[in-house]
Design a protein around this motif. Sequence first.
Motif, short mmCIF file in Angstrom:
data_model
loop_
_atom_site.label_atom_id
_atom_site.label_comp_id
_atom_site.label_asym_id
_atom_site.label_seq_id
_atom_site.Cartn_x
_atom_site.Cartn_y
_atom_site.Cartn_z
N GLY A 1 -11.86 -3.43 -5.73
CA GLY A 1 -12.54 -4.23 -4.72
C GLY A 1 -11.78 -4.26 -3.40
N ILE A 2 -10.47 -4.37 -3.46
CA ILE A 2 -9.65 -4.37 -2.24
C ILE A 2 -9.74 -3.01 -1.54
CG2 ILE A 2 -7.30 -4.54 -1.37
CD1 ILE A 2 -6.76 -6.57 -3.58
N ILE B 1 -14.85 -9.53 -3.97
CA ILE B 1 -13.49 -9.15 -3.59
C ILE B 1 -13.51 -8.22 -2.37
CG2 ILE B 1 -11.39 -7.98 -4.36
CD1 ILE B 1 -12.10 -8.86 -7.21
N SER B 2 -14.37 -7.21 -2.40
CA SER B 2 -14.41 -6.24 -1.30
C SER B 2 -14.92 -6.87 -0.01
CB SER B 2 -15.28 -5.05 -1.69
OG SER B 2 -16.61 -5.46 -1.96
N ALA B 3 -15.95 -7.71 -0.09
CA ALA B 3 -16.47 -8.35 1.12
C ALA B 3 -15.44 -9.30 1.72
CB ALA B 3 -17.76 -9.10 0.79
N LEU C 1 -2.89 -9.89 3.38
CA LEU C 1 -3.25 -11.25 2.97
C LEU C 1 -4.26 -11.22 1.83
CD1 LEU C 1 -3.11 -14.29 3.40
CD2 LEU C 1 -4.90 -14.06 5.15
N SER C 2 -5.25 -10.34 1.91
CA SER C 2 -6.25 -10.24 0.84
C SER C 2 -5.62 -9.76 -0.46
CB SER C 2 -7.35 -9.27 1.27
OG SER C 2 -8.00 -9.73 2.44
N ALA C 3 -4.73 -8.78 -0.37
CA ALA C 3 -4.07 -8.28 -1.58
C ALA C 3 -3.22 -9.36 -2.23
CB ALA C 3 -3.22 -7.06 -1.24
N ALA C 4 -2.50 -10.13 -1.42
CA ALA C 4 -1.67 -11.20 -1.97
C ALA C 4 -2.52 -12.27 -2.63
CB ALA C 4 -0.81 -11.81 -0.87
N LEU C 5 -3.64 -12.62 -2.01
CA LEU C 5 -4.50 -13.68 -2.55
C LEU C 5 -5.19 -13.23 -3.84
CD1 LEU C 5 -5.80 -16.48 -2.18
CD2 LEU C 5 -7.59 -15.36 -0.85
N MET C 6 -5.75 -12.03 -3.83
CA MET C 6 -6.53 -11.59 -4.98
C MET C 6 -5.67 -11.10 -6.15
SD MET C 6 -9.60 -12.20 -4.16
CE MET C 6 -10.59 -12.55 -2.70
N VAL C 7 -4.57 -10.42 -5.85
CA VAL C 7 -3.75 -9.83 -6.91
C VAL C 7 -2.73 -10.82 -7.43
CG1 VAL C 7 -2.14 -7.99 -7.48
CG2 VAL C 7 -4.11 -7.50 -6.03
N PHE C 8 -1.88 -11.33 -6.54
CA PHE C 8 -0.75 -12.14 -6.97
C PHE C 8 -1.12 -13.58 -7.30
CE2 PHE C 8 1.34 -8.94 -4.14
CZ PHE C 8 1.86 -8.19 -5.17
N VAL C 9 -2.26 -14.04 -6.82
CA VAL C 9 -2.74 -15.38 -7.17
C VAL C 9 -3.96 -15.30 -8.08
CG1 VAL C 9 -3.56 -17.59 -6.28
CG2 VAL C 9 -1.82 -16.32 -5.02
N LEU D 1 -20.36 -17.54 -3.25
CA LEU D 1 -19.77 -18.13 -2.05
C LEU D 1 -18.79 -17.18 -1.38
CD1 LEU D 1 -19.38 -20.59 -0.22
CD2 LEU D 1 -17.63 -21.41 -1.81
N TRP D 2 -17.90 -16.57 -2.17
CA TRP D 2 -16.96 -15.61 -1.59
C TRP D 2 -17.69 -14.41 -1.00
CZ3 TRP D 2 -11.81 -16.04 -0.72
CH2 TRP D 2 -11.12 -17.09 -1.34
N SER D 3 -18.72 -13.95 -1.66
CA SER D 3 -19.47 -12.78 -1.15
C SER D 3 -20.16 -13.10 0.17
CB SER D 3 -20.50 -12.33 -2.19
OG SER D 3 -19.89 -11.97 -3.41
N VAL D 4 -20.81 -14.25 0.24
CA VAL D 4 -21.52 -14.62 1.46
C VAL D 4 -20.56 -14.81 2.62
CG1 VAL D 4 -22.92 -16.44 2.52
CG2 VAL D 4 -23.49 -15.61 0.24
N CYS D 5 -19.44 -15.48 2.38
CA CYS D 5 -18.45 -15.69 3.44
C CYS D 5 -17.89 -14.36 3.93
CB CYS D 5 -17.33 -16.60 2.94
SG CYS D 5 -17.82 -18.31 2.66
N GLY D 6 -17.59 -13.46 2.99
CA GLY D 6 -17.05 -12.16 3.38
C GLY D 6 -18.05 -11.34 4.17
N LEU D 7 -19.29 -11.28 3.73
CA LEU D 7 -20.31 -10.51 4.45
C LEU D 7 -20.60 -11.12 5.82
CD1 LEU D 7 -22.82 -9.75 1.54
CD2 LEU D 7 -21.15 -8.20 2.57
N THR D 8 -20.55 -12.43 5.91
CA THR D 8 -20.75 -13.08 7.21
C THR D 8 -19.65 -12.70 8.19
OG1 THR D 8 -21.86 -14.94 6.13
CG2 THR D 8 -21.04 -15.29 8.37
#
Length: 400
Positions: free
Chosen positions: A199-200, A262-264, A280-288, A342-349
Amino acid sequence: MALPIAITLAVLAFAWPAGRISPRDVSVGIVGTGPASQHAVEGLTREKPGAFDFRLYPDQQAARWAIKNRDVYGAFAISDHSVTVLKATAASPSVAQLLTDVGQQLADKATQQMTARQKAAEQKAAEQKTDGAHSPAKAHKQTAAQQGDARPKAAPQGAAGADSSVKVLVKAIDVVPVATDDPRGVVFSSSVFPLTICGILIGAFVTMARGLARPRHRVLTLLVACAVAALGVYLVAQGFLGALPHNHVATWAILALDLLSISATTAGVIRLLGPAGLGLSAALMVFVGNAFSGATSAPEMLPKGVDYVGQWLPPGAGASLLRDTTYFDGNADAGHLAVLTLWSVCGLTAVMYGHWVIREPRSKKTGAPASGELLPALPGSGTALSVRRHAHARRHDGDD
């Protein structure tokens, strides 16, 4: 100094939850309200405080329905001579094994208690028999019994029968088992981390590709890439490894939504923050997100607070939603579905309208006078000259 600190925090994020795995408010059912069930609840509460959240059910049928509905991870049906463990390996193999072990402990403890009571009763009967042996008639009978056939094998058989009669048996029933080709759920749990990485990568590629200049092209590429990638993941996980055996179309859709969330998000953060958004995205999605997802065990097996954080991020919510869809017909999936949406909509926006946030205001110029303005008065003259600038000057200012 920043790099060693980041590496230390990354190792801590993965190692700390794994090193502190233990049951915390795991929802478990108790069938019936008899003395055996009450003693079991009291014993587990005393020995493992805070480990289980007990819920009472009138019979095994109700407990089975609760397990399939994702209300509890399992249930104990306890009687005087048996302990039945109702579990769901599909919900969590580690929790299912934990419940089996706890059921065996309850049976062993009940066996010890019954054996102790039987020995106490036998000892009391022997004492009463000894006290009555001074009677002449009883003494005569005792002597005749000693002179007769002793039959030495009768006593051991009787003792063995007594021992076997107090044995409390354990029976484990898997109400919702995992796929036959993935008996330990290893394939299922191992697919969470690659989904996050993929996704990243999709989000970074779509944002940085030069051929996708327009936001709507990027959004369309994200949707198509996630759908195709999810189909490939499903073909490997089910078609080749047989780990996702039920609800095929819904499972593929959940895989696509997980990748999209994840990708959006990655693409949107990069659109807003530039290249720093990828880190920042990699740290949030992978390490957290991955470390706190509970995909290899269960959210209730992680330290307090970590379970909630993990379920509010796409990796944790995606793993839970995939379990609910694949094995439990979508029961209790509303919360996880809302998180991914929610994550998908925020990312696409952010991908669509992020350029409105980061671009310069249109009114900001270089400070040169606009076309048609009055130029300053020449030295020695008392009037200003009105001179319209040439077209090439206007174009030059606009490029600046």
